[in-house]
Design an enzyme around this catalytic site. Structure first.
Site, PDB file in Angstrom:
ATOM      1  N   HIS A  22      49.968  57.639  45.407  1.00  7.38           N
ATOM      2  CA  HIS A  22      50.261  58.491  46.576  1.00  7.38           C
ATOM      3  C   HIS A  22      50.384  57.670  47.853  1.00  7.38           C
ATOM      4  CE1 HIS A  22      50.285  61.365  49.768  1.00  7.38           C
ATOM      5  NE2 HIS A  22      49.339  60.636  50.327  1.00  7.38           N
TER       6      HIS A  22
ATOM      7  N   CYS B 148      54.251  66.004  50.752  1.00  5.79           N
ATOM      8  CA  CYS B 148      54.620  64.810  49.983  1.00  5.79           C
ATOM      9  C   CYS B 148      55.198  65.236  48.636  1.00  5.79           C
ATOM     10  CB  CYS B 148      53.383  63.931  49.773  1.00  5.79           C
ATOM     11  SG  CYS B 148      53.685  62.466  48.776  1.00  5.79           S
TER      12      CYS B 148
ATOM     13  N   ASP C 204      54.072  43.678  55.460  1.00  6.64           N
ATOM     14  CA  ASP C 204      53.309  43.802  54.217  1.00  6.64           C
ATOM     15  C   ASP C 204      51.893  44.162  54.624  1.00  6.64           C
ATOM     16  OD1 ASP C 204      52.740  40.850  55.091  1.00  6.64           O
ATOM     17  OD2 ASP C 204      51.172  41.348  53.668  1.00  6.64           O
TER      18      ASP C 204
ATOM     19  N   CYS D 120      51.129  64.399  44.222  1.00  3.14           N
ATOM     20  CA  CYS D 120      51.028  65.629  45.023  1.00  3.14           C
ATOM     21  C   CYS D 120      51.715  66.817  44.340  1.00  3.14           C
ATOM     22  CB  CYS D 120      51.614  65.394  46.412  1.00  3.14           C
ATOM     23  SG  CYS D 120      50.610  64.233  47.366  1.00  3.14           S
TER      24      CYS D 120
ATOM     25  N   CYS E 233      55.562  63.150  46.042  1.00  3.68           N
ATOM     26  CA  CYS E 233      55.248  62.151  45.015  1.00  3.68           C
ATOM     27  C   CYS E 233      54.682  62.821  43.763  1.00  3.68           C
ATOM     28  CB  CYS E 233      54.281  61.091  45.553  1.00  3.68           C
ATOM     29  SG  CYS E 233      52.532  61.505  45.419  1.00  3.68           S
TER      30      CYS E 233
ATOM     31  N   ASP F 261      53.636  34.510  49.925  1.00  3.56           N
ATOM     32  CA  ASP F 261      53.148  33.890  51.152  1.00  3.56           C
ATOM     33  C   ASP F 261      52.870  32.417  50.857  1.00  3.56           C
ATOM     34  OD1 ASP F 261      50.848  33.900  49.631  1.00  3.56           O
ATOM     35  OD2 ASP F 261      49.727  35.233  50.961  1.00  3.56           O
TER      36      ASP F 261
END
Ligand SMILES: [Zn+2]
Length: 359
Positions: free
Chosen positions: A336, A305, A267, A310, A307, A60
């Protein structure tokens, strides 16, 4: 885009980010300028070399932090004087300085220096601020065009270290910059909560001409319905064949809504910041993992999920880590939440693909 404020997504190593499929990260110019400083990063081959991250990075302009973290800032035509939140020393950002710093940091996408108009603001004040941002956008572009070849991409880090994860499975990989390649400078639309000023700001920013456009100055305390209205109004006046980036949003259901409206990039610190406070986003809604009701819950955090958190750990264990203030709680929670956000957008991108094939 996950937010890696000072060159790190807090608590998550780069190889894990690669495994999660992160294709682009955001770094904050203001924070990196104060620490470790642009010269250090430049010498290390820019942020890519310094943080061993071969995929894309966006920085930014520093404007937003100067405006949000500095009550004692002084805004003039030339630029903004502000005090470091770390040691109170005085600093100055101008469009030219913001370009110089961002070229030194060497992200793939950099942002024009803008003034984030406060909320609420009178129409007259909003117009003045928008005009200033437009003048700063022109100055940003002029300075960038004159200095864009100073990006430190061909500079070896000298450490002999190599980031290894660039080519991992199925995620966007940053093309290795060829000789003479430069960064992409995006313009930022301001105009507060006025549809008329947003329209004018968008048209005049497009007239200056950038390879991508951001919508700034939202999520600054206004009601959400107002955010939607302003985004919808602004998008109409930004070219659909250039990336359109909505800065600083949002919750999972919101980012899907914005993508549906035509936003290409977003973002937000929310998935990572909320994770560190034990607030987790799941397919069944928000889970506050600190609650005693999870103390003996054997289920996965989010049964839908896939991931690594999980698949492996129970809610009971995650709750225990959080209650014990263990470092691992922040790491696992962040992994997560990032995974949930990235999967949300993957599913959405997939549905765009299907819809466009059907046409
Ligand atoms: Zn998960």
């Amino acid at each position: 885009m996950p937010v890696g404020t000072v060159g790190t997504v807090k608590g998550v190593p780069q190889d894990v980010l690669e495994d999660l499929g992160v294709g682009i990260l955001l770094g904050n110019t203001y924070h990196l300028y104060l620490r470790p400083g642009v010269e250090t990063v430049r010498q290390m081959g820019g942020l890519h070399g310094f943080m061993a991250w071969e995929r894309c990075i966006l920085t930014d302009s520093g404007g937003f932090q100067v405006f949000s973290l500095n009550e004692l800032r002084k805004v003039k035509e030339e630029g903004v004087t502000f005090r470091s939140h770390i040691d109170g020393t005085s600093h100055f950002f101008s469009p030219e300085r913001a370009m110089e710093i961002q070229i030194g940091l060497g992200a793939d996408i950099i942002m024009a220096f803008d003034e984030c108009t406060e909320y609420p603001a009178e129409e007259g004040r909003t117009r003045e601020s928008m005009e200033l941002t437009l003048r700063w956008a022109e100055r940003s572009k002029v300075h960038f065009e004159q200095h864009k070849h100073e990006v430190p991409w061909d500079k070896a880090s000298g450490s002999g270290l190599q980031a290894s994860g660039a080519a991992r499975a199925g995620t966007p990989v940053r093309p290795s910059p060829s000789q003479g390649a430069t960064q992409a400078l995006f313009g930022i639309v301001q105009g507060g909560m006025s549809k008329e000023l947003r329209r004018e700001s968008a048209l005049r920013t497009v007239e200056i001409g950038f390879p991508g456009y951001a919508i700034g100055g939202l999520s600054v305390g206004e009601p959400r319905v107002m955010t939607y209205e302003i985004v919808a109004e602004t998008l109409q006046h930004l070219p659909a064949d250039k990336p359109r980036y909505l800065m600083g949003v949002g919750r999972p259901e919101e980012i899907v809504q914005y993508a549906r409206m035509g936003v290409d990039m977003m973002d937000c610190v929310l998935p990572t910041r909320a994770a560190r406070h034990g607030l987790l986003y799941t397919s069944q809604g928000e889970v506050s993992i600190k609650q005693a009701r999870y103390a003996r819950d054997e289920a996965a955090l989010d049964p839908e999920c896939r991931c690594r958190v999980c698949r492996r750990y129970s809610r009971a264990y995650l709750r225990h880590l959080y209650a014990s203030n263990e470092l691992l709680a922040q790491v696992l929670n962040t992994i997560h939440n990032l995974s949930f956000y990235l999967e949300t957008m993957r599913v959405f991108r997939g549905s765009i693909g299907v819809a466009s094939q059907a046409l």
